[in-house]
Scaffold this motif. Structure first.
Motif, PDB file in Angstrom:
ATOM      1  N   ASP A  22      22.256  85.739   7.730  1.00 44.74           N
ATOM      2  CA  ASP A  22      20.816  85.893   7.560  1.00 44.74           C
ATOM      3  C   ASP A  22      20.064  85.928   8.893  1.00 44.74           C
ATOM      4  O   ASP A  22      18.856  86.197   8.924  1.00 44.74           O
ATOM      5  N   ALA A  23      20.752  85.656   9.984  1.00 47.63           N
ATOM      6  CA  ALA A  23      20.103  85.649  11.293  1.00 47.63           C
ATOM      7  C   ALA A  23      19.846  87.082  11.752  1.00 47.63           C
ATOM      8  O   ALA A  23      20.542  88.018  11.354  1.00 47.63           O
ATOM      9  N   SER A  24      18.848  87.250  12.601  1.00 45.43           N
ATOM     10  CA  SER A  24      18.596  88.582  13.150  1.00 45.43           C
ATOM     11  C   SER A  24      19.730  88.972  14.091  1.00 45.43           C
ATOM     12  O   SER A  24      20.223  90.103  14.074  1.00 45.43           O
ATOM     13  N   THR A  25      20.143  88.045  14.914  1.00 44.83           N
ATOM     14  CA  THR A  25      21.363  88.184  15.716  1.00 44.83           C
ATOM     15  C   THR A  25      22.088  86.853  15.644  1.00 44.83           C
ATOM     16  O   THR A  25      21.463  85.792  15.711  1.00 44.83           O
ATOM     17  N   ALA A  26      23.392  86.883  15.479  1.00 47.44           N
ATOM     18  CA  ALA A  26      24.157  85.657  15.256  1.00 47.44           C
ATOM     19  C   ALA A  26      25.072  85.360  16.430  1.00 47.44           C
ATOM     20  O   ALA A  26      25.555  86.269  17.120  1.00 47.44           O
ATOM     21  N   LYS A  27      25.326  84.066  16.643  1.00 45.99           N
ATOM     22  CA  LYS A  27      26.292  83.625  17.623  1.00 45.99           C
ATOM     23  C   LYS A  27      27.476  83.004  16.890  1.00 45.99           C
ATOM     24  O   LYS A  27      27.282  82.184  15.984  1.00 45.99           O
ATOM     25  N   PRO A  28      28.700  83.379  17.239  1.00 46.77           N
ATOM     26  CA  PRO A  28      29.869  82.817  16.559  1.00 46.77           C
ATOM     27  C   PRO A  28      29.971  81.310  16.743  1.00 46.77           C
ATOM     28  O   PRO A  28      29.774  80.797  17.843  1.00 46.77           O
ATOM     29  N   VAL A  29      30.261  80.609  15.647  1.00 48.33           N
ATOM     30  CA  VAL A  29      30.458  79.157  15.675  1.00 48.33           C
ATOM     31  C   VAL A  29      31.932  78.882  15.410  1.00 48.33           C
ATOM     32  O   VAL A  29      32.475  79.297  14.381  1.00 48.33           O
ATOM     33  N   LEU A  30      32.608  78.210  16.334  1.00 45.07           N
ATOM     34  CA  LEU A  30      34.026  77.893  16.168  1.00 45.07           C
ATOM     35  C   LEU A  30      34.187  76.808  15.108  1.00 45.07           C
ATOM     36  O   LEU A  30      33.609  75.729  15.220  1.00 45.07           O
ATOM     37  N   LEU A  31      34.996  77.097  14.084  1.00 40.77           N
ATOM     38  CA  LEU A  31      35.230  76.137  13.006  1.00 40.77           C
ATOM     39  C   LEU A  31      36.518  75.345  13.226  1.00 40.77           C
ATOM     40  O   LEU A  31      36.552  74.134  13.037  1.00 40.77           O
ATOM     41  N   THR A  32      37.588  76.037  13.595  1.00 46.83           N
ATOM     42  CA  THR A  32      38.909  75.417  13.682  1.00 46.83           C
ATOM     43  C   THR A  32      39.150  74.894  15.088  1.00 46.83           C
ATOM     44  O   THR A  32      39.886  75.488  15.877  1.00 46.83           O
ATOM     45  N   THR A  33      38.538  73.761  15.393  1.00 51.85           N
ATOM     46  CA  THR A  33      38.708  73.144  16.704  1.00 51.85           C
ATOM     47  C   THR A  33      40.028  72.395  16.805  1.00 51.85           C
ATOM     48  O   THR A  33      40.406  71.955  17.899  1.00 51.85           O
ATOM     49  N   THR A  34      40.733  72.237  15.685  1.00 49.72           N
ATOM     50  CA  THR A  34      42.073  71.640  15.697  1.00 49.72           C
ATOM     51  C   THR A  34      43.022  72.628  16.368  1.00 49.72           C
ATOM     52  O   THR A  34      42.945  73.834  16.146  1.00 49.72           O
ATOM     53  N   ASN A  35      43.920  72.118  17.190  1.00 44.21           N
ATOM     54  CA  ASN A  35      44.907  72.974  17.855  1.00 44.21           C
ATOM     55  C   ASN A  35      46.181  72.991  17.034  1.00 44.21           C
ATOM     56  O   ASN A  35      46.943  72.025  17.018  1.00 44.21           O
ATOM     57  N   GLY A  36      46.403  74.095  16.328  1.00 50.23           N
ATOM     58  CA  GLY A  36      47.577  74.207  15.485  1.00 50.23           C
ATOM     59  C   GLY A  36      47.706  75.601  14.914  1.00 50.23           C
ATOM     60  O   GLY A  36      46.774  76.410  14.983  1.00 50.23           O
ATOM     61  N   LEU A  37      48.862  75.875  14.352  1.00 52.06           N
ATOM     62  CA  LEU A  37      49.155  77.179  13.766  1.00 52.06           C
ATOM     63  C   LEU A  37      48.391  77.365  12.461  1.00 52.06           C
ATOM     64  O   LEU A  37      48.321  76.453  11.635  1.00 52.06           O
ATOM     65  N   ILE A  38      47.786  78.542  12.277  1.00 56.84           N
ATOM     66  CA  ILE A  38      47.210  78.963  10.994  1.00 56.84           C
ATOM     67  C   ILE A  38      47.863  80.304  10.693  1.00 56.84           C
ATOM     68  O   ILE A  38      47.508  81.323  11.284  1.00 56.84           O
ATOM     69  N   GLU A  39      48.831  80.314   9.773  1.00 56.32           N
ATOM     70  CA  GLU A  39      49.788  81.410   9.742  1.00 56.32           C
ATOM     71  C   GLU A  39      49.226  82.751   9.262  1.00 56.32           C
ATOM     72  O   GLU A  39      49.435  83.779   9.898  1.00 56.32           O
TER      73      GLU A  39
END
Length: 216
Positions: A64-81
């Motif tokens: 909904d933003a006019s321009t968006a900035k990416p927000v990091l969700l997965t701050t855990t360091n690990g494999l997401i297959e």
């Protein structure tokens, strides 16, 4: 124009108009490519494999933003297959993902608000949980679960402030499964010639006597 190589646009099908929500920066190593998008309420989730990071990551954008900035969700360091490792709650507010963060020998399910915040481990224990599916009620999470004495099963986890232990929904019994023949593996760490630490699993026979040597 401007040197960026990809962009995300939001289109309104009723007016047949589109606007650019976000684009990457020139020579961007965090967002070299985007393979797919996930809708989560009023946000868009973006899985990426950054060139400057050894782990897969998920970011979110406010649609909904006019321009968006990416927000990091997965701050855990690990494999997401893969795609089966990720899911969004029915209300679009929570992102669930399967990772070996904090437990390199296994896989567990973590959750994080799609708007950002600190990830929280949802499933725990000595088993492995994959393919998370949040139920429509918002009160439980289904997973494929297994451990050293239990074959792949359907587990259900409560999602309260203190997650409840899982209940196995299927199969109801394993009368033909040789549970007594299984032994719990022991994690063994060895080092390669270059110093790389290697994770191994050691399965010892139940009748092994103290001091007895057997081939491995």
């Amino acid at each position: 124009a401007g040197g960026h190589t990809l962009a995300i646009l939001v289109a309104d099908v009723s007016t047949r108009s589109a606007r650019e929500l976000w684009h990457n920066a020139p020579n961007d190593s965090t967002f070299p490519a985007i393979q797919r998008l996930l809708w989560a309420g009023d946000r868009i989730l973006v899985p990426v494999s950054p060139l400057n990071d050894e782990w897969e990551r998920y970011y979110s954008l406010d649609a909904d933003a006019s321009t968006a900035k990416p927000v990091l969700l997965t701050t855990t360091n690990g494999l997401i297959e893969d795609a089966t490792s990720a899911a969004v709650s029915a209300d679009g507010k929570t992102f669930y993902y399967c990772t070996n963060a904090s437990d390199i020998e296994r896989r567990h399910i973590w959750s994080v608000p799609v708007s950002g915040g600190a990830p929280r481990q949802v499933t725990t224990g000595g088993g492995i949980e994959t393919m998370p599916v949040p139920l429509a009620s918002g009160k439980a999470l289904a997973t494929l679960s297994a451990d050293w004495k239990m074959p792949q099963s359907l587990g259900v986890w409560g999602l309260g402030s203190s997650p409840a232990p899982q209940k196995i929904a299927f199969p109801a019994s394993r009368k033909n499964f040789p549970t007594d023949a299984h032994v719990e593996p022991q994690p063994i760490l060895t080092k390669a010639a270059d110093g790389l630490e290697i994770h191994n699993q050691l399965f010892l026979p139940k009748d092994l006597q103290p001091g007895e040597r057997r081939p491995a």
